[in-house]
Design a protein around this motif. Structure first.
Motif, PDB file in Angstrom:
ATOM      1  N   MET A  65       0.830  -1.193   0.000  1.00 48.35           N
ATOM      2  CA  MET A  65       0.000   0.000   0.000  1.00 48.35           C
ATOM      3  C   MET A  65       0.874   1.257   0.000  1.00 48.35           C
ATOM      4  SD  MET A  65      -3.185  -0.986   0.014  1.00 48.35           S
ATOM      5  CE  MET A  65      -4.069   0.440   0.623  1.00 48.35           C
ATOM      6  N   THR A  66       0.454   2.259  -0.754  1.00 50.48           N
ATOM      7  CA  THR A  66       1.163   3.531  -0.767  1.00 50.48           C
ATOM      8  C   THR A  66       0.164   4.633  -0.459  1.00 50.48           C
ATOM      9  OG1 THR A  66       0.750   4.023  -3.108  1.00 50.48           O
ATOM     10  CG2 THR A  66       2.629   2.592  -2.588  1.00 50.48           C
ATOM     11  N   ASP A  67       0.676   5.850  -0.295  1.00 48.99           N
ATOM     12  CA  ASP A  67      -0.212   6.977  -0.042  1.00 48.99           C
ATOM     13  C   ASP A  67      -0.577   7.697  -1.335  1.00 48.99           C
ATOM     14  OD1 ASP A  67       2.195   8.089  -0.651  1.00 48.99           O
ATOM     15  OD2 ASP A  67       2.312   9.396   1.107  1.00 48.99           O
ATOM     16  N   GLU A  68      -0.340   7.044  -2.492  1.00 49.06           N
ATOM     17  CA  GLU A  68      -0.714   7.632  -3.769  1.00 49.06           C
ATOM     18  C   GLU A  68      -2.224   7.704  -3.896  1.00 49.06           C
ATOM     19  OE1 GLU A  68       1.546   7.132  -7.566  1.00 49.06           O
ATOM     20  OE2 GLU A  68       2.235   5.330  -6.522  1.00 49.06           O
ATOM     21  N   LYS A  69      -2.696   8.708  -4.618  1.00 46.99           N
ATOM     22  CA  LYS A  69      -4.129   8.887  -4.834  1.00 46.99           C
ATOM     23  C   LYS A  69      -4.416   8.749  -6.320  1.00 46.99           C
ATOM     24  CE  LYS A  69      -4.301  12.139  -0.981  1.00 46.99           C
ATOM     25  NZ  LYS A  69      -2.889  11.914  -0.647  1.00 46.99           N
ATOM     26  N   LEU A  70      -5.549   8.135  -6.638  1.00 48.08           N
ATOM     27  CA  LEU A  70      -5.920   8.000  -8.037  1.00 48.08           C
ATOM     28  C   LEU A  70      -6.044   9.367  -8.683  1.00 48.08           C
ATOM     29  CD1 LEU A  70      -6.770   6.190 -10.377  1.00 48.08           C
ATOM     30  CD2 LEU A  70      -9.129   6.338  -9.556  1.00 48.08           C
ATOM     31  N   ARG A  71      -6.638  10.303  -7.952  1.00 52.87           N
ATOM     32  CA  ARG A  71      -6.739  11.675  -8.446  1.00 52.87           C
ATOM     33  C   ARG A  71      -6.637  12.620  -7.259  1.00 52.87           C
ATOM     34  NH1 ARG A  71      -9.940  15.903  -8.707  1.00 52.87           N
ATOM     35  NH2 ARG A  71      -9.986  17.221 -10.568  1.00 52.87           N
ATOM     36  N   ALA A  72      -5.483  13.233  -7.091  1.00 55.89           N
ATOM     37  CA  ALA A  72      -5.285  14.157  -5.978  1.00 55.89           C
ATOM     38  C   ALA A  72      -6.012  15.471  -6.244  1.00 55.89           C
ATOM     39  CB  ALA A  72      -3.801  14.431  -5.782  1.00 55.89           C
ATOM     40  N   PRO A  73      -6.653  16.056  -5.225  1.00 56.15           N
ATOM     41  CA  PRO A  73      -7.280  17.369  -5.422  1.00 56.15           C
ATOM     42  C   PRO A  73      -6.234  18.421  -5.726  1.00 56.15           C
ATOM     43  CG  PRO A  73      -7.275  16.766  -3.093  1.00 56.15           C
ATOM     44  CD  PRO A  73      -6.823  15.555  -3.849  1.00 56.15           C
ATOM     45  N   ALA A  74      -6.678  19.526  -6.291  1.00 60.56           N
ATOM     46  CA  ALA A  74      -5.746  20.548  -6.776  1.00 60.56           C
ATOM     47  C   ALA A  74      -4.828  21.067  -5.682  1.00 60.56           C
ATOM     48  CB  ALA A  74      -6.528  21.699  -7.409  1.00 60.56           C
ATOM     49  N   GLU A  75      -5.347  21.203  -4.456  1.00 58.97           N
ATOM     50  CA  GLU A  75      -4.514  21.753  -3.383  1.00 58.97           C
ATOM     51  C   GLU A  75      -3.403  20.795  -2.974  1.00 58.97           C
ATOM     52  OE1 GLU A  75      -8.247  19.994  -1.488  1.00 58.97           O
ATOM     53  OE2 GLU A  75      -7.723  21.237  -3.224  1.00 58.97           O
ATOM     54  N   VAL A  76      -3.576  19.507  -3.254  1.00 61.42           N
ATOM     55  CA  VAL A  76      -2.525  18.527  -2.990  1.00 61.42           C
ATOM     56  C   VAL A  76      -1.581  18.437  -4.182  1.00 61.42           C
ATOM     57  CG1 VAL A  76      -2.052  16.086  -2.545  1.00 61.42           C
ATOM     58  CG2 VAL A  76      -3.982  17.210  -1.417  1.00 61.42           C
ATOM     59  N   LYS A  77      -2.158  18.381  -5.350  1.00 59.05           N
ATOM     60  CA  LYS A  77      -1.365  18.246  -6.569  1.00 59.05           C
ATOM     61  C   LYS A  77      -0.427  19.433  -6.764  1.00 59.05           C
ATOM     62  CE  LYS A  77      -2.028  17.268 -11.467  1.00 59.05           C
ATOM     63  NZ  LYS A  77      -3.028  16.980 -12.504  1.00 59.05           N
ATOM     64  N   TYR A  78      -0.917  20.635  -6.437  1.00 55.96           N
ATOM     65  CA  TYR A  78      -0.125  21.848  -6.653  1.00 55.96           C
ATOM     66  C   TYR A  78       0.285  22.483  -5.318  1.00 55.96           C
ATOM     67  CZ  TYR A  78      -2.120  21.372 -11.341  1.00 55.96           C
ATOM     68  OH  TYR A  78      -2.499  20.898 -12.579  1.00 55.96           O
ATOM     69  N   ALA A  79       0.482  21.649  -4.308  1.00 50.93           N
ATOM     70  CA  ALA A  79       0.803  22.165  -2.973  1.00 50.93           C
ATOM     71  C   ALA A  79       2.079  23.009  -2.976  1.00 50.93           C
ATOM     72  CB  ALA A  79       0.925  21.011  -1.987  1.00 50.93           C
ATOM     73  N   GLU A  80       3.096  22.562  -3.716  1.00 48.38           N
ATOM     74  CA  GLU A  80       4.363  23.290  -3.736  1.00 48.38           C
ATOM     75  C   GLU A  80       4.185  24.680  -4.347  1.00 48.38           C
ATOM     76  OE1 GLU A  80       8.933  22.846  -5.456  1.00 48.38           O
ATOM     77  OE2 GLU A  80       7.484  21.224  -5.748  1.00 48.38           O
ATOM     78  N   GLU A  81       3.426  24.753  -5.421  1.00 55.28           N
ATOM     79  CA  GLU A  81       3.149  26.054  -6.039  1.00 55.28           C
ATOM     80  C   GLU A  81       2.387  26.971  -5.089  1.00 55.28           C
ATOM     81  OE1 GLU A  81       1.209  26.106  -9.791  1.00 55.28           O
ATOM     82  OE2 GLU A  81       2.507  24.563 -10.642  1.00 55.28           O
ATOM     83  N   LEU A  82       1.376  26.428  -4.431  1.00 51.41           N
ATOM     84  CA  LEU A  82       0.573  27.237  -3.522  1.00 51.41           C
ATOM     85  C   LEU A  82       1.409  27.732  -2.340  1.00 51.41           C
ATOM     86  CD1 LEU A  82      -2.682  25.092  -3.612  1.00 51.41           C
ATOM     87  CD2 LEU A  82      -2.435  27.423  -4.484  1.00 51.41           C
ATOM     88  N   ASP A  83       2.293  26.871  -1.822  1.00 51.35           N
ATOM     89  CA  ASP A  83       3.188  27.292  -0.737  1.00 51.35           C
ATOM     90  C   ASP A  83       4.079  28.437  -1.204  1.00 51.35           C
ATOM     91  OD1 ASP A  83       2.176  25.409   1.007  1.00 51.35           O
ATOM     92  OD2 ASP A  83       3.748  23.926   0.595  1.00 51.35           O
ATOM     93  N   TYR A  84       4.606  28.313  -2.412  1.00 50.69           N
ATOM     94  CA  TYR A  84       5.487  29.355  -2.951  1.00 50.69           C
ATOM     95  C   TYR A  84       4.729  30.668  -3.111  1.00 50.69           C
ATOM     96  CZ  TYR A  84       7.974  32.084  -6.486  1.00 50.69           C
ATOM     97  OH  TYR A  84       8.567  33.101  -7.180  1.00 50.69           O
ATOM     98  N   LEU A  85       3.541  30.610  -3.695  1.00 46.19           N
ATOM     99  CA  LEU A  85       2.766  31.830  -3.905  1.00 46.19           C
ATOM    100  C   LEU A  85       2.380  32.484  -2.582  1.00 46.19           C
ATOM    101  CD1 LEU A  85       0.465  30.701  -6.867  1.00 46.19           C
ATOM    102  CD2 LEU A  85       2.436  32.235  -6.962  1.00 46.19           C
ATOM    103  N   GLU A  86       2.064  31.665  -1.571  1.00 44.74           N
ATOM    104  CA  GLU A  86       1.762  32.234  -0.246  1.00 44.74           C
ATOM    105  C   GLU A  86       2.982  32.942   0.335  1.00 44.74           C
ATOM    106  OE1 GLU A  86      -0.448  30.419   2.940  1.00 44.74           O
ATOM    107  OE2 GLU A  86      -1.237  28.895   1.564  1.00 44.74           O
ATOM    108  N   SER A  87       4.151  32.371   0.100  1.00 46.04           N
ATOM    109  CA  SER A  87       5.367  32.937   0.710  1.00 46.04           C
ATOM    110  C   SER A  87       5.745  34.287   0.121  1.00 46.04           C
ATOM    111  CB  SER A  87       6.525  31.947   0.543  1.00 46.04           C
ATOM    112  OG  SER A  87       6.937  31.861  -0.820  1.00 46.04           O
ATOM    113  N   ILE A  88       5.352  34.563  -1.127  1.00 50.55           N
ATOM    114  CA  ILE A  88       5.724  35.833  -1.755  1.00 50.55           C
ATOM    115  C   ILE A  88       4.543  36.794  -1.863  1.00 50.55           C
ATOM    116  CG2 ILE A  88       7.534  34.729  -3.111  1.00 50.55           C
ATOM    117  CD1 ILE A  88       5.643  34.944  -5.542  1.00 50.55           C
ATOM    118  N   ASP A  89       3.384  36.377  -1.403  1.00 55.78           N
ATOM    119  CA  ASP A  89       2.165  37.170  -1.571  1.00 55.78           C
ATOM    120  C   ASP A  89       2.089  38.265  -0.520  1.00 55.78           C
ATOM    121  OD1 ASP A  89      -0.280  38.111  -2.305  1.00 55.78           O
ATOM    122  OD2 ASP A  89      -1.405  36.307  -1.772  1.00 55.78           O
ATOM    123  N   ASP A  90       2.157  39.508  -0.977  1.00 54.74           N
ATOM    124  CA  ASP A  90       2.010  40.634  -0.048  1.00 54.74           C
ATOM    125  C   ASP A  90       0.782  41.476  -0.389  1.00 54.74           C
ATOM    126  OD1 ASP A  90       2.819  41.748  -2.416  1.00 54.74           O
ATOM    127  OD2 ASP A  90       4.595  42.765  -1.593  1.00 54.74           O
ATOM    128  N   GLY A  91      -0.113  40.943  -1.192  1.00 53.87           N
ATOM    129  CA  GLY A  91      -1.317  41.669  -1.571  1.00 53.87           C
ATOM    130  C   GLY A  91      -2.417  41.524  -0.532  1.00 53.87           C
TER     131      GLY A  91
END
Length: 372
Positions: free
Chosen positions: A1-27
């Protein structure tokens, strides 16, 4: 068994991008939003050189930026957002991306069907706990919409017009009053929506007349109509993007030959033109001929080649997949496809002797003959 998902939701699939955008977001961020409106738009539509980011953010939804901006502004005003359009125009995908960017949770979803009840958008009860201890907040099971209210995040309602008028009426009070009463309880019997709560609903424009929205419910939504993609270039980008994601899921490395992608796009464009000029429903395919269906046809052909062919995408396999996907009624759809293949594909095949159009012609005729 693995923790892979057949279809990960967008917030999981693009978690790294979202973390990056949060870190630079000053708006400025409305309510409890995780990203500012500008960053939400950037996440959905992708970055440009003028944005000056240290890394590229790829485009995830392909369409007019004004639709995305109007959707974001609507959610920032705490009004409900209704994305309406033909099947396969990317309504649900846009709703998921917006929820992921704003709330980092796109999974609070109610699916509208004829069997959807008021409990699905409000609450139900854990029967065993009620029997043992009586009705209480602990024995209450909140719906995804109620959970979104309590957390101050985005809730989603898919295929709103598929649900009955009683369910739609229950949604009116949530959108208007921003709370849900629990009359079974004496104390702590009101759940108030926290700042940031809103609802993104989707509706299929082809379902008009199934359960039409009341004027009262319409007033509580801002409508954003998502049109069918008519630009061949834009549609090719969508098909490539979504197909590449699907292939990564299947761990298949394959570049779709441009000539075969062009054949697929051209065939759908010709079939749409024929459908628009048809005088009756019997002369139109039951299929909506959407971009999503093109992606399904291409994925089917690629997988067939991987499992039962030489691991390459062939024109005859693409033709067989297209016929198999679109021939839903017999004999009506088969007759329409047969007419299309002889009237449109055959002349191209004869001009392209030995080429992909000829292979596409032969593959389609064989598939039609087997189904007839």
């Amino acid at each position: 068994m693995t923790d892979e998902k057949l279809r990960a939701p967008a917030e999981v699939k693009y978690a790294e991008e979202l973390d990056y955008l949060e870190s630079i977001d000053d708006g400025p961020k409305p309510f409890s939003w995780r990203l500012s409106p500008k960053m939400v738009r950037l996440f959905v539509l992708g970055s440009e050189r003028a944005d000056g980011l240290d890394r590229e953010i790829p485009q995830k939804w392909f369409g007019d930026r004004s639709f995305v901006e109007r959707a974001i502004v609507t959610l920032a005003s705490d009004r409900g957002l209704l994305l309406i359009g033909d099947p396969g125009t990317g309504k649900s995908w846009l709703a998921e991306l917006l929820s992921a960017a704003i709330s980092r949770n796109s999974t609070l979803v109610v699916q509208g069907t004829a069997g959807t009840t008021e409990d699905h958008i409000k609450y139900s009860w854990n029967v065993s706990m009620v029997i043992a201890k009586g009705q209480s907040r602990e024995s209450l099971i909140p719906s995804p919409i109620m959970t979104a209210m309590e957390r101050g995040v985005i809730g989603r309602f898919e295929e709103l017009t598929r649900s009955t008028s009683d369910v739609q009426d229950a949604l009116i009070s949530i959108l208007s009053e921003k709370y849900v009463s629990i009359p079974e309880l004496d104390d702590d019997n009101i759940v108030f929506a926290q700042p940031g709560f809103s609802i993104i609903a989707t509706a299929n424009s082809r379902d008009r007349g199934v359960n039409d929205l009341s004027s009262a419910l319409k007033r509580r939504f801002n409508f954003v109509r998502i049109p069918v993609v008519t630009s061949k270039k834009s549609e090719a980008e969508i098909v490539r993007f979504r197909t590449s994601e699907l292939m990564r899921r299947h761990r298949i490395e394959l570049d779709v030959p441009p000539t075969l992608l062009d054949i697929l796009l051209q065939s759908f464009a010709d079939l749409r033109a024929a459908a628009s000029s048809a005088s009756s429903d019997d002369e139109r395919l039951e299929s909506a001929l959407s971009t999503a269906e093109q992606i399904g046809v291409l994925e089917d052909a690629i997988l067939h080649g991987q499992f039962f062919g030489d691991r390459a995408l062939r024109a005859e396999t693409l033709a067989s997949s297209l016929v198999g996907s679109l021939a839903r009624r017999s004999p009506e759809d088969l007759a329409i496809l047969n007419k299309f293949w002889h009237g449109v594909v055959e002349p191209r095949g004869k001009k392209d002797e030995g080429g992909p159009w000829q292979e596409f012609l032969e593959g389609g005729l064989q598939a039609i003959a087997k189904l007839s």
